[in-house]
Design an enzyme around this catalytic site. Structure first.
Site, PDB file in Angstrom:
ATOM      1  N   SER A 255      34.944  43.030  43.071  1.00 38.66           N
ATOM      2  CA  SER A 255      35.241  42.602  41.706  1.00 38.66           C
ATOM      3  C   SER A 255      34.402  43.259  40.612  1.00 38.66           C
ATOM      4  O   SER A 255      34.666  43.068  39.429  1.00 38.66           O
ATOM      5  CB  SER A 255      35.108  41.083  41.593  1.00 38.66           C
ATOM      6  OG  SER A 255      33.780  40.664  41.807  1.00 38.66           O
ATOM      7  N   LYS A 300      32.761  32.737  36.910  1.00 44.22           N
ATOM      8  CA  LYS A 300      32.233  33.952  36.289  1.00 44.22           C
ATOM      9  C   LYS A 300      32.152  33.807  34.771  1.00 44.22           C
ATOM     10  O   LYS A 300      31.232  34.338  34.135  1.00 44.22           O
ATOM     11  CB  LYS A 300      33.083  35.154  36.690  1.00 44.22           C
ATOM     12  CG  LYS A 300      32.955  35.476  38.166  1.00 44.22           C
ATOM     13  CD  LYS A 300      33.717  36.706  38.584  1.00 44.22           C
ATOM     14  CE  LYS A 300      33.455  37.011  40.062  1.00 44.22           C
ATOM     15  NZ  LYS A 300      34.118  38.241  40.514  1.00 44.22           N
TER      16      LYS A 300
END
Length: 362
Positions: A255, A300
């Site tokens: 990611s 996140k």
């Protein structure tokens, strides 16, 4: 004993019993929480995250932070009390254990898979960044994996460059499978390769490898059907015109690709991409510069805002989940490609943020 006192004592004992049961009864859940963020333009563990050699680089300011998620280990047995606390906690998410560790994967297997994905994301980030800057990158088809107990074991090796199959040049990994499956099981296939050690030595010397070898392998029938196989997976390896090293330990998964790519672009570009702004983000990236979705987007966002981010580069396919609970003070910016991200950074740098592509408009 007075009735009221007896009732309170009984209630207390029941509460203690329930609490003990909650501690000892295990449930098949895992927990996700915000992890640390790292500025790809800065340092980690005393070393620059991005080190570029053999090419002129430029000063950078601001932040291009990659973000992470903490997860409980595959072998961790969560109890009912922890699960309830996780469900009630605003910044944590409790999910079924199989969501994070499908097919009974062990923690060691999951760690290995994440490490491989992280390594591949770094490779793709370098390719995407250089292509965005119109810097040529050479690609070659290689043996990515040799499957144990197949005809290729000890005949071909990971890193061998595949020049041709049965004399037909290969340009893409898919070409290898097409040429092999033209055969019937039991027939021979001839690979023209550059051995991995020769390819590595030539790359280190900045030259094209010259030594080639022909390796004949007898095909066998696939377990999934009657097609012929030799027991390898082909992939793509790249030769870069200068050195690019990404130094970041204890991180896994794909990611961070987008933020690594943007960090590389920033260091190789005279104009400061962020203009000193604090930008964070996430997203996989492929060799073409296309940005893909990731897991744990909610975590996140929280981690990024806690670190001080004002803008968050969000993969298009994660926008719906991301807008469900946006931390105060954080602006979500929708991205589909590295080119999208660069254009948005230009707007952020100039202060013209009204035209930013927003997840809210997805």
């Amino acid at each position: 004993m007075p009735r009221r006192t007896a009732t309170m004592l009984a209630s207390t004992l029941i509460f203690i019993a329930l609490l003990c049961a909650g501690v000892f009864i295990k449930v098949p859940y895992s927990e996700m929480s915000p992890g640390p963020t790292v500025n790809t333009l800065g340092a980690a563990g005393g070393e620059p995250v991005l080190q570029i050699s053999g090419r002129k680089t430029y000063p950078t300011t601001g932040h291009l932070n990659m973000t992470t998620v903490r997860v409980t280990g595959a072998d961790y047995n969560m109890n009912i009390v922890e699960a309830v606390y996780g469900w009630l906690a605003h910044d944590n998410v409790v999910v079924p254990h199989d969501t994070l560790y499908p097919d009974g994967k062990t923690e060691e297997q999951s760690t290995q898979e994440n490490a491989e994905e992280f390594s591949q994301s770094q490779e793709s980030a370098k390719v995407a960044a250089l292509k965005e800057l119109k810097i040529p990158v050479k690609a070659r088809v290689v043996v990515s994996t040799v499957i144990k107990d197949t005809p290729s074991e000890n005949r071909l090796h990971a890193g061998d460059v595949i020049r041709a199959v049965d004399g037909t040049p290969v340009k893409e990994p898919a070409d290898v499978a097409k040429l092999v499956t033209k055969h019937k099981p039991g027939e021979n296939v001839v690979f023209t390769i550059v051995p991995a050690k020769d390819a590595a030595a030539a790359e280190k010397a900045g030259k094209e490898p010259e030594n080639t070898a022909k390796v004949t392998i007898t095909t066998v029938k696939s377990d999934q059907g009657d097609r012929a196989i030799v027991g390898i997976q082909a992939g793509t390896d790249h030769t870069f015109p200068f050195g690019i090293d990404i130094n970041l330990a204890d991180v896994g998964g794909p990611s961070a690709g987008l933020m690594f790519a943007l960090g590389i672009v920033d260091k190789l570009t005279p104009e400061d991409l962020t203009g000193g702004k604090f930008v964070a983000g996430t997203g996989t990236i492929d060799d073409k510069g296309e940005v893909g979705p990731i897991g744990g987007i909610e975590m996140k966002l929280v981690g990024a805002r806690n670190a001080g981010a004002e803008y968050f580069l969000t993969p298009n396919e994660n926008c719906a989940a991301a807008t469900s609970d946006i931390p105060d003070g954080l602006t979500l910016v929708k991205v589909k490609t590295i080119a999208d991200a660069k254009q948005s950074l230009e707007r952020i740098r100039s202060g013209d943020t009204a035209g930013l592509p927003s997840c809210a408009s997805s």
